[in-house]
Design an enzyme around this catalytic site. Structure first.
Site, short mmCIF file in Angstrom:
data_model
loop_
_atom_site.label_atom_id
_atom_site.label_comp_id
_atom_site.label_asym_id
_atom_site.label_seq_id
_atom_site.Cartn_x
_atom_site.Cartn_y
_atom_site.Cartn_z
N ASP A 37 0.85 -1.20 0.00
CA ASP A 37 0.00 0.00 0.00
C ASP A 37 0.88 1.24 0.00
O ASP A 37 2.00 1.21 0.51
CB ASP A 37 -0.94 0.03 1.21
CG ASP A 37 -2.22 0.81 0.92
OD1 ASP A 37 -3.28 0.18 0.74
OD2 ASP A 37 -2.15 2.07 0.88
N VAL A 64 1.98 2.08 -6.68
CA VAL A 64 1.84 1.26 -7.89
C VAL A 64 2.10 2.04 -9.17
O VAL A 64 2.38 1.44 -10.21
CB VAL A 64 0.45 0.57 -7.97
CG1 VAL A 64 0.23 -0.38 -6.83
CG2 VAL A 64 -0.68 1.59 -8.07
N TYR A 158 -12.64 7.44 -14.08
CA TYR A 158 -12.65 6.19 -13.30
C TYR A 158 -13.21 5.03 -14.15
O TYR A 158 -12.62 3.95 -14.24
CB TYR A 158 -13.48 6.37 -12.03
CG TYR A 158 -13.61 5.11 -11.20
CD1 TYR A 158 -12.59 4.70 -10.37
CD2 TYR A 158 -14.76 4.32 -11.27
CE1 TYR A 158 -12.70 3.53 -9.62
CE2 TYR A 158 -14.88 3.16 -10.53
CZ TYR A 158 -13.84 2.77 -9.70
OH TYR A 158 -13.96 1.60 -8.97
N1 LIG Z 1 -15.85 -0.43 -3.19
C1 LIG Z 1 -16.50 -0.61 -4.32
O1 LIG Z 1 -17.73 -0.46 -4.39
C2 LIG Z 1 -15.76 -1.01 -5.56
C3 LIG Z 1 -16.50 -1.49 -6.65
C4 LIG Z 1 -15.82 -1.88 -7.80
C5 LIG Z 1 -14.45 -1.80 -7.86
N2 LIG Z 1 -13.76 -1.32 -6.78
C6 LIG Z 1 -12.30 -1.25 -6.89
O2 LIG Z 1 -11.74 -2.06 -5.86
C7 LIG Z 1 -10.52 -1.51 -5.43
C8 LIG Z 1 -10.54 -1.27 -3.93
O3 LIG Z 1 -11.66 -0.47 -3.60
P1 LIG Z 1 -11.92 -0.01 -2.09
O4 LIG Z 1 -13.34 0.36 -1.98
O5 LIG Z 1 -11.37 -1.01 -1.15
O6 LIG Z 1 -11.06 1.36 -2.06
P2 LIG Z 1 -10.19 2.02 -0.89
O7 LIG Z 1 -10.01 3.45 -1.31
O8 LIG Z 1 -10.80 1.74 0.43
O9 LIG Z 1 -8.80 1.25 -0.96
C9 LIG Z 1 -7.84 1.53 -1.94
C10 LIG Z 1 -6.47 1.23 -1.34
O10 LIG Z 1 -5.49 1.47 -2.37
C11 LIG Z 1 -4.43 2.22 -1.81
N3 LIG Z 1 -3.78 3.01 -2.86
C12 LIG Z 1 -4.27 4.10 -3.50
N4 LIG Z 1 -3.37 4.57 -4.37
C13 LIG Z 1 -2.29 3.74 -4.29
C14 LIG Z 1 -1.04 3.72 -4.96
N5 LIG Z 1 -0.71 4.65 -5.87
N6 LIG Z 1 -0.17 2.73 -4.67
C15 LIG Z 1 -0.48 1.79 -3.73
N7 LIG Z 1 -1.65 1.79 -3.05
C16 LIG Z 1 -2.53 2.75 -3.34
C17 LIG Z 1 -5.10 3.11 -0.76
O11 LIG Z 1 -4.14 3.61 0.20
C18 LIG Z 1 -6.12 2.15 -0.16
O12 LIG Z 1 -5.58 1.40 0.89
C19 LIG Z 1 -10.30 -0.24 -6.27
O13 LIG Z 1 -9.52 -0.55 -7.40
C20 LIG Z 1 -11.70 0.12 -6.67
O14 LIG Z 1 -11.73 0.88 -7.86
C21 LIG Z 1 -14.37 -0.93 -5.64
#
Ligand SMILES: NC(=O)c1ccc[n+]([C@@H]2O[C@H](COP(=O)([O-])OP(=O)(O)OC[C@H]3O[C@@H](n4cnc5c(N)ncnc54)[C@H](O)[C@@H]3O)[C@@H](O)[C@H]2O)c1
Length: 251
Positions: A37, A64, A158
Site C-alpha cells: 500500500d 503502484v 474512473y
Molecule cells: N468499493 C466498491 O464499491 C468497488 C467497486 C468496484 C471496484 N472497486 C475497486 O476495488 C478496489 C478497492 O476499492 P476499495 O473500496 O477497497 O477502495 P479504498 O479506497 O478503500 O482502498 C484503496 C487502497 O489502495 C491504496 N492506494 C491508493 N493509491 C495507491 C497507490 N498509488 N499505490 C499503492 N496503493 C494505493 C489506498 O491507500 C487504499 O488502501 C479499487 O480498485 C476500486 O476501484 C471498488
C-alpha cells in the site's frame, strides 16, 4: 493442507477495504501474503492481521504508479519468500474522486486516475513477471469495476480506467499464457467499504433493488472470487472478467 499453502500472493492496496479483505482471505487459505500500500502503516496493520491469523506476511510501502517502487516491491518479495505465485492488482483511486460531468474533470486528476488504476496494474505485473516466468506459473487478478458495464455517469476517468483494466487483462492473458500464467479480472458491483460509505450516504441500500440477490454486496463476496482465481480450481481460466455483483448486471 490448505489450497494455497506454500504459495506467495501479493495484494496491492491491501491497507484497507477490499484489498485488506483479499489479503486476509488469501492468508486464511494458507498463502503467504504481501500487503502492498502507498500508506505503509495500513499495510503493516493488514500484514500483522494475516500473521496473527497464522500465515506468513510481509508489508511493503509502495506506489503502484511508480516503476522503481514496483520493481523494488517485487525484489523485496523474492528476497523474503523466494517466489511469487499471485498478484492481485487492487489498488485504485476511487474514494478521493469528486464525481462531476466529463467536461468538468480536471486533466491532472484524469492523468492520476490513469496512472494508478491502469499504469499501476501494468507496472506491478511487469515487476512480478520474471519471477512467475521462472516458475512457469502464476496468477494475476485485476480488479475492474461494474461501472464499466453500466457506464456509470459523472466519473468518466474512473469508468474509462476500469474498462482499460479489462483490455489490459486480455492482452496480458495472451502474452503471458505461454509461460503458464493466467490473467483474469473481477468486476465488483457497489461494495460496502469505507470508501463506498464515504462516497454514497445511502450505501447500505444503494442499487440493492436492481440485483437478482437483493442485499448489499460485502467485501467477503468479492474475496471468494479472488481466492478462486488465485487457486488451482481456475487453472484453465484466463483472459476473463468475472462480474461479482449479486446479479445486478447479467451478461
Ligand atoms: N468499493 C466498491 O464499491 C468497488 C467497486 C468496484 C471496484 N472497486 C475497486 O476495488 C478496489 C478497492 O476499492 P476499495 O473500496 O477497497 O477502495 P479504498 O479506497 O478503500 O482502498 C484503496 C487502497 O489502495 C491504496 N492506494 C491508493 N493509491 C495507491 C497507490 N498509488 N499505490 C499503492 N496503493 C494505493 C489506498 O491507500 C487504499 O488502501 C479499487 O480498485 C476500486 O476501484 C471498488
Amino acid at each position: 493442507m490448505s489450497a494455497l499453502e506454500g504459495r506467495v500472493a501479493i495484494v496491492t492496496g491491501a491497507g484497507r477495504g477490499l484489498g485488506r479483505e483479499f489479503a486476509l482471505a488469501l492468508g486464511h487459505e494458507g498463502a503467504s501474503v504481501v500487503a502492498v500500500d502507498i500508506d505503509g502503516s495500513t499495510a503493516e496493520q493488514t500484514a500483522a492481521a494475516v500473521s496473527s491469523a497464522g500465515s506468513p506476511s510481509l508489508a511493503v510501502r509502495a506506489d503502484v504508479s511508480d516503476p522503481a517502487s514496483m520493481d523494488g516491491m517485487a525484489k523485496a518479495v523474492v528476497d523474503r519468500f523466494g517466489r511469487i505465485d499471485a498478484l492481485v492488482n487492487n489498488a485504485g483511486l476511487y474514494e478521493t474522486l469528486t464525481r462531476r460531468p466529463f467536461h468538468e474533470i480536471d486533466p491532472d486528476e484524469w492523468d492520476r486516475v490513469m496512472a494508478v488504476n491502469v499504469k499501476g496494474p501494468w507496472l506491478a505485473t511487469r515487476a512480478v513477471f520474471p519471477a512467475m516466468r521462472a516458475r512457469g506459473a502464476g496468477k494475476v487478478v485485476n480488479i475492474s469495476s461494474g461501472t464499466f458495464f453500466s457506464g456509470s455517469t459523472l466519473w468518466a476517468h474512473y469508468v474509462s480506467s476500469k474498462g482499460a483494466v479489462i483490455g489490459l487483462t486480455r492482452v496480458l492473458a495472451r502474452e503471458m499464457g505461454e509461460f503458464g500464467i493466467c490473467v483474469n479480472a473481477i468486476a465488483p458491483g457497489f461494495t460496502l467499504t469505507d470508501a463506498s460509505l464515504s462516497l454514497v450516504p445511502e450505501a447500505a441500500t444503494y442499487g440493492v433493488a436492481r440485483g437478482a440477490l437483493t442485499r448489499a454486496e460485502l467485501p467477503a463476496d468479492v474475496a471468494g472470487a479472488v481466492v478462486f482465481l488465485v487457486g488451482p480450481g481456475s487453472d484453465f481460466i484466463t483472459g476473463q472478467c468475472l462480474v461479482v455483483d449479486g446479479g445486478r448486471q447479467l451478461h
